[in-house]
Design a protein around this motif. Structure first.
Motif, PDB file in Angstrom:
ATOM      1  N   PRO A 598      -4.408  -5.899   2.604  1.00  0.00           N
ATOM      2  CA  PRO A 598      -5.396  -6.133   1.556  1.00  0.00           C
ATOM      3  C   PRO A 598      -6.143  -4.858   1.184  1.00  0.00           C
ATOM      4  O   PRO A 598      -6.021  -3.815   1.841  1.00  0.00           O
ATOM      5  CB  PRO A 598      -6.344  -7.150   2.190  1.00  0.00           C
ATOM      6  CG  PRO A 598      -6.238  -6.883   3.656  1.00  0.00           C
ATOM      7  CD  PRO A 598      -4.822  -6.427   3.906  1.00  0.00           C
ATOM      8  N   THR A 599      -6.923  -4.972   0.117  1.00  0.00           N
ATOM      9  CA  THR A 599      -7.807  -3.882  -0.283  1.00  0.00           C
ATOM     10  C   THR A 599      -9.164  -4.059   0.391  1.00  0.00           C
ATOM     11  O   THR A 599      -9.500  -5.137   0.886  1.00  0.00           O
ATOM     12  CB  THR A 599      -8.006  -3.854  -1.800  1.00  0.00           C
ATOM     13  OG1 THR A 599      -8.591  -5.101  -2.203  1.00  0.00           O
ATOM     14  CG2 THR A 599      -6.680  -3.652  -2.524  1.00  0.00           C
ATOM     15  N   ILE A 600      -9.935  -3.006   0.402  1.00  0.00           N
ATOM     16  CA  ILE A 600     -11.337  -3.120   0.808  1.00  0.00           C
ATOM     17  C   ILE A 600     -12.051  -3.957  -0.244  1.00  0.00           C
ATOM     18  O   ILE A 600     -11.820  -3.804  -1.442  1.00  0.00           O
ATOM     19  CB  ILE A 600     -11.983  -1.726   0.916  1.00  0.00           C
ATOM     20  CG1 ILE A 600     -11.261  -0.906   1.995  1.00  0.00           C
ATOM     21  CG2 ILE A 600     -13.474  -1.832   1.214  1.00  0.00           C
ATOM     22  CD1 ILE A 600     -11.691   0.553   2.041  1.00  0.00           C
ATOM     23  N   ARG A 601     -12.891  -4.869   0.183  1.00  0.00           N
ATOM     24  CA  ARG A 601     -13.575  -5.733  -0.775  1.00  0.00           C
ATOM     25  C   ARG A 601     -14.359  -4.914  -1.796  1.00  0.00           C
ATOM     26  O   ARG A 601     -15.127  -4.022  -1.437  1.00  0.00           O
ATOM     27  CB  ARG A 601     -14.516  -6.697  -0.040  1.00  0.00           C
ATOM     28  CG  ARG A 601     -13.754  -7.801   0.656  1.00  0.00           C
ATOM     29  CD  ARG A 601     -14.656  -8.764   1.374  1.00  0.00           C
ATOM     30  NE  ARG A 601     -13.856  -9.686   2.171  1.00  0.00           N
ATOM     31  CZ  ARG A 601     -14.193 -10.127   3.365  1.00  0.00           C
ATOM     32  NH1 ARG A 601     -15.312  -9.730   3.906  1.00  0.00           N
ATOM     33  NH2 ARG A 601     -13.413 -10.970   4.025  1.00  0.00           N
ATOM     34  N   GLY A 602     -14.151  -5.261  -3.069  1.00  0.00           N
ATOM     35  CA  GLY A 602     -14.843  -4.568  -4.145  1.00  0.00           C
ATOM     36  C   GLY A 602     -14.255  -3.220  -4.468  1.00  0.00           C
ATOM     37  O   GLY A 602     -14.870  -2.412  -5.171  1.00  0.00           O
ATOM     38  N   SER A 603     -13.050  -2.934  -3.969  1.00  0.00           N
ATOM     39  CA  SER A 603     -12.426  -1.630  -4.191  1.00  0.00           C
ATOM     40  C   SER A 603     -10.924  -1.811  -4.339  1.00  0.00           C
ATOM     41  O   SER A 603     -10.355  -2.838  -3.948  1.00  0.00           O
ATOM     42  CB  SER A 603     -12.731  -0.708  -2.999  1.00  0.00           C
ATOM     43  OG  SER A 603     -11.928   0.463  -3.042  1.00  0.00           O
ATOM     44  N   GLU A 604     -10.272  -0.802  -4.912  1.00  0.00           N
ATOM     45  CA  GLU A 604      -8.816  -0.821  -4.987  1.00  0.00           C
ATOM     46  C   GLU A 604      -8.171  -0.082  -3.823  1.00  0.00           C
ATOM     47  O   GLU A 604      -6.950  -0.088  -3.687  1.00  0.00           O
ATOM     48  CB  GLU A 604      -8.364  -0.190  -6.312  1.00  0.00           C
ATOM     49  CG  GLU A 604      -8.782  -1.000  -7.540  1.00  0.00           C
ATOM     50  CD  GLU A 604      -8.236  -0.416  -8.831  1.00  0.00           C
ATOM     51  OE1 GLU A 604      -7.545   0.621  -8.758  1.00  0.00           O
ATOM     52  OE2 GLU A 604      -8.501  -0.997  -9.902  1.00  0.00           O
ATOM     53  N   ALA A 605      -8.998   0.548  -2.993  1.00  0.00           N
ATOM     54  CA  ALA A 605      -8.470   1.272  -1.836  1.00  0.00           C
ATOM     55  C   ALA A 605      -7.988   0.294  -0.771  1.00  0.00           C
ATOM     56  O   ALA A 605      -8.529  -0.800  -0.610  1.00  0.00           O
ATOM     57  CB  ALA A 605      -9.549   2.184  -1.260  1.00  0.00           C
ATOM     58  N   GLY A 606      -6.976   0.689  -0.024  1.00  0.00           N
ATOM     59  CA  GLY A 606      -6.449  -0.158   1.034  1.00  0.00           C
ATOM     60  C   GLY A 606      -7.391  -0.247   2.221  1.00  0.00           C
ATOM     61  O   GLY A 606      -8.096   0.713   2.548  1.00  0.00           O
ATOM     62  N   SER A 607      -7.417  -1.383   2.845  1.00  0.00           N
ATOM     63  CA  SER A 607      -8.289  -1.579   4.009  1.00  0.00           C
ATOM     64  C   SER A 607      -7.644  -0.964   5.247  1.00  0.00           C
ATOM     65  O   SER A 607      -6.471  -0.575   5.245  1.00  0.00           O
ATOM     66  CB  SER A 607      -8.558  -3.061   4.224  1.00  0.00           C
ATOM     67  OG  SER A 607      -7.346  -3.727   4.518  1.00  0.00           O
ATOM     68  N   LYS A 608      -8.415  -0.920   6.329  1.00  0.00           N
ATOM     69  CA  LYS A 608      -7.930  -0.418   7.610  1.00  0.00           C
ATOM     70  C   LYS A 608      -8.200  -1.455   8.698  1.00  0.00           C
ATOM     71  O   LYS A 608      -9.220  -2.129   8.684  1.00  0.00           O
ATOM     72  CB  LYS A 608      -8.613   0.907   7.960  1.00  0.00           C
ATOM     73  CG  LYS A 608      -8.302   2.023   6.963  1.00  0.00           C
ATOM     74  CD  LYS A 608      -9.001   3.319   7.328  1.00  0.00           C
ATOM     75  CE  LYS A 608      -8.660   4.414   6.318  1.00  0.00           C
ATOM     76  NZ  LYS A 608      -9.318   5.707   6.645  1.00  0.00           N
TER      77      LYS A 608
END
Length: 774
Positions: A598-608
């Motif tokens: 998934p992405t980080i919530r509120g962002s298009e960056a990928g989560s970790k």
């Protein structure tokens, strides 16, 4: 030589000299080893020796210069004292006059054992004398052994009033299944020993423990509650409660601040089930006996409500003592069965044999490292440094690459087996190796200007021995031994990076973690050179995206081939660049047929550290998502599991989402809306930031106070609460209507929005108009 397993260790001054008392459990019964005249030692730089001797004139027993040196390569002298008191005063005198003292914090009994490599099991010799219930040995000589004990265990549980007045004591195991009960005899199905009053109960318990003579006393909060309560009630009656062997007294030491307690029971060990499970890395939403027994045994108490249970106990003591006795004994049996199911004692025995830690020692990773390492260091002619000033500098953490978010097919996970221990083995990372490597021409380069000796080190060999022992334990399916070794090996990096360890050096920890970064980055490059895409990497795992069209067997073959190829490349690379034998081992771990990053919530960056996947056998795996977090509701967890199952199966989840929202708004899911969260501090310590669960706990205790009930939440614990239109309210005192919109917005929507964008759906559009129906 006779052998035994170490249960307790103590030291003290007697008649102008020291005595160390070691209680063992052996095949011939309990043994008490009395070691006389061991001299505690202080170590100082040799250039401070004249000043030290002047300051300590008249209190020194001996002074020796044995060729030892410090990590600063300065000669070190040894100052010996006849008694522990003289040692303590000598240390204070030296430090107050600006003389640094090395290794002063190591207890006399611990030093005696570790220098003889006596960890857990001991072989000994000496002059025996028969005593009541045990054999006492003097003129003792000891060494380490490989003895596997069979320990006598007794499960203990007390029942009492709200004021702590003792009602009964349950005893189970080692041939016992009885309850000691205050009162006049009544007919009962179980064995009850009736006593006249509380003092008689304490005296009878003392006699029963002496008769049963257990090595181990187990229970649930057995030290912090049961033994501490016994000590307090005995004090009220002017009694010295002699629950140890040889008529030794129970002694409780309360730690400051956190309510923790430590029990001294010479010749026995008190082991708390909660602490033991945590040491063995078990984790539960709650560590109450009810919750854990239900989770592990599928059975438990009749009620979980503390207030009702206490009221029931007090009622039964007045009107139905046989029922209270059965309840009391049931708690003992539950604890006994939990220990048996998890093989906790096997685990703790093996941990003690590996590390020299006491059976009841919680934590202790630094002490374990010291026990293993210090004797070897001394034999190399070095003494250990003191703790770093100010706690030391922070070292880099594990490698985590930026993820590439998406909903994928065919993702492999390649995982390095015990990456940090294998780095230590391969690159010879070691405290002494660093000191020696800095002055050697052909040293192995580390990070932050570290260099490591190729030949002078101990930690790589320690890990190699543990590694081989764990592989053997796995082959023999010895789970407790395998787990004990795994925990120990994995603790070494944390110890070397901890300012609470005397061997801390940021060059050591950084040479492990930054080497891990380099290994992970190079591995990812080789994977991509093989024509595959790396979508994520985390500490020791690499996530590899394959072609969508591959079936499981094809993906499996690629995973095995990649692992074999990369292992071969690491072996060649390390030989070519460093002339080192490679102990890195990449394993093909998992094939996910479907995978979500998934992405980080509120962002298009990928989560970790957050992902989900569907294995080929149908198992759903969640990492860092709501399903595996204890502070999310059952509603969110069930919703996430079914939603992901539908999406991973290429089914449209729209109808399921709408139905879940409708059921929630209609009040059909109220039982799934409860939040349960731990209070990690005392209630009055939440001042600036007061989160919802704290507000609910305060509200609950306000109601408890008005009702004259026990305040349940002042000293940590867990609170169950609901979000209502008036804010958070405790489950047991809910008065306002549930705020269903909160659960839609804060529980369902975040779960849905993590995955729906990848299938071109939007949560708000799917449920549009639903709120107006209710």
């Amino acid at each position: 030589m006779p052998q035994g397993f170490l249960l307790s260790r103590h030291h003290r001054d007697i008649a102008g000299k020291t005595e160390i008392h070691l209680w063992l459990s052996g095949p011939d019964g309990p043994a008490k080893l009395v070691v006389e005249g061991e001299q505690p030692v202080l170590m100082v730089a040799a250039n401070n020796l004249a000043k030290a001797k002047s300051l300590l004139a008249g209190s020194l027993a001996d002074v020796k210069e044995l060729g030892f040196q410090s990590f600063a390569r300065e000669p070190v002298a040894m100052l010996y004292f006849a008694t522990l008191e003289a040692h303590k005063q000598g240390q204070a005198q030296l430090t107050s006059n600006g003389i640094e003292v090395l290794e002063a914090d190591i207890k006399l009994s611990d030093r005696y054992l570790m220098e003889r490599f006596a960890r857990g099991a001991i072989a000994f010799d000496g002059v025996p004398t028969a005593k009541t219930g045990h054999t006492e040995w003097r003129q003792v000589r000891i060494k380490g052994a490989d003895y596997r004990p069979t320990l006598k265990v007794l499960s203990l549980d007390l029942e009492c009033s709200a004021k702590g007045e003792l009602y009964s004591a349950g005893l189970y195991g080692n041939g016992a299944a009885k309850v000691l009960m205050v009162g006049t005899p009544e007919p009962s199905d179980g064995e009850i020993d009736w006593v006249a009053d509380e003092k008689a109960l304490l005296q009878r318990l003392e006699a029963e423990i002496a008769r049963l003579d257990p090595d181990i006393i187990i229970g649930w909060s057995v030290v912090a509650f049961d033994l501490r309560l016994l000590a307090k009630r005995a004090e009220r009656h002017g009694m010295t409660l002699r629950l140890g062997r040889g008529g030794e007294a129970l002694w409780i030491r309360d730690a400051t601040g956190d309510g923790q307690a430590f029990a001294s029971l010479p010749g026995r060990v008190a082991i708390d089930g909660i602490d033991a499970l945590k040491i063995a890395t078990y984790n539960f939403e709650s560590f109450s006996l009810e919750f854990v027994s239900q989770a592990l045994l599928g059975r438990g108490k009749k009620t979980e409500d503390v207030d009702n249970r206490l009221a029931e106990i007090e009622h039964d003591f007045r009107f139905n003592k046989p029922k209270l006795a059965a309840y009391n004994l049931e708690d003992c049996v539950l604890v006994w069965d939990i220990f048996a199911k998890t093989r906790l004692l096997d685990f703790l025995i093996l941990r003690s044999q590996l590390t020299g830690l006491e059976l009841d020692r919680a934590g202790g990773s630094v002490a374990a490292f010291t026990n293993l390492y210090l004797p070897k260091l001394h034999r190399a002619g070095f003494v250990a440094p003191n703790l770093p000033l100010g706690g030391g500098l922070a070292s880099p953490g594990g490698y985590v690459m930026d993820s590439r978010p998406g909903l994928y097919r065919n993702v492999l996970v390649l995982d390095f087996k015990s990456l940090y221990p294998s780095i230590i083995r391969t690159f010879k990372i070691d405290p002494l190796g660093l000191i020696e490597g800095l002055v050697e021409a052909d040293a192995i380069p580390g990070f932050r200007e570290a260099k490591f000796s190729r030949t002078k080190h101990f930690l790589p060999e320690i890990i190699t021995e543990l590694w081989q022992a764990r592989d053997q334990a796995k082959r023999q399916k010895d789970a407790p031994r395998s787990q004990a070794i795994k925990i120990l090996m994995n603790s070494f990096y944390g110890v070397l990076g901890s300012g609470g360890c005397r061997f801390y050096d940021t060059r050591l920890a950084s040479s492990i973690t930054l080497r891990g970064h380099a290994i992970m980055q190079q591995t990812a490059k080789w994977v991509e050179e093989a024509g595959h895409q790396v979508i994520y990497g985390d500490t020791d795992s690499t996530f590899v995206l394959l072609d969508d069209a591959l079936d499981h067997d094809q993906a499996d073959a690629i995973g095995k081939g990649l692992a074999a190829d990369i292992n071969a490349r690491w072996q060649q690379t390390l030989q070519d660049e460093f002339s080192l034998e490679c102990h890195l081992e990449l394993e093909y771990e998992t094939h996910y047929q479907r995978f979500l990053m998934p992405t980080i919530r509120g962002s298009e960056a990928g989560s970790k550290k957050r992902y989900a996947g569907l294995k080929s056998d149908g198992e759903l795996v969640f990492k860092g998502l709501e399903t595996v977090r204890t502070d999310w509701t059952v509603l969110a967890k069930q919703f996430q599991t079914e939603l992901y199952r539908l999406v991973f199966s290429d089914q449209d989840p729209s109808a399921f989402i709408r139905a879940t929202v409708e059921e929630t708004l209609a009040g059909k899911r109220d039982g799934d809306l409860v939040y349960k969260k731990r209070l990690r501090r005392k209630l009055d310590q939440y001042v600036k930031n007061v989160p919802p669960h704290v507000r609910a706990a305060r509200l609950a205790d306000e109601h408890n106070k008005k009702a004259g009930k026990t305040l349940k939440y002042q000293g940590k614990g867990s609170i169950s609460y609901l979000m209502t239109l008036s804010g958070p309210e405790p489950l047991e005192y809910q008065q306002s209507p549930i705020d269903y919109q909160h659960y839609i917005d804060r529980q369902l929507q975040p779960v849905a929005e993590a995955i729906l964008p990848f299938i071109n759906l939007e949560f708000e559009q799917l449920i549009g108009g639903q709120l107006g129906l209710f």
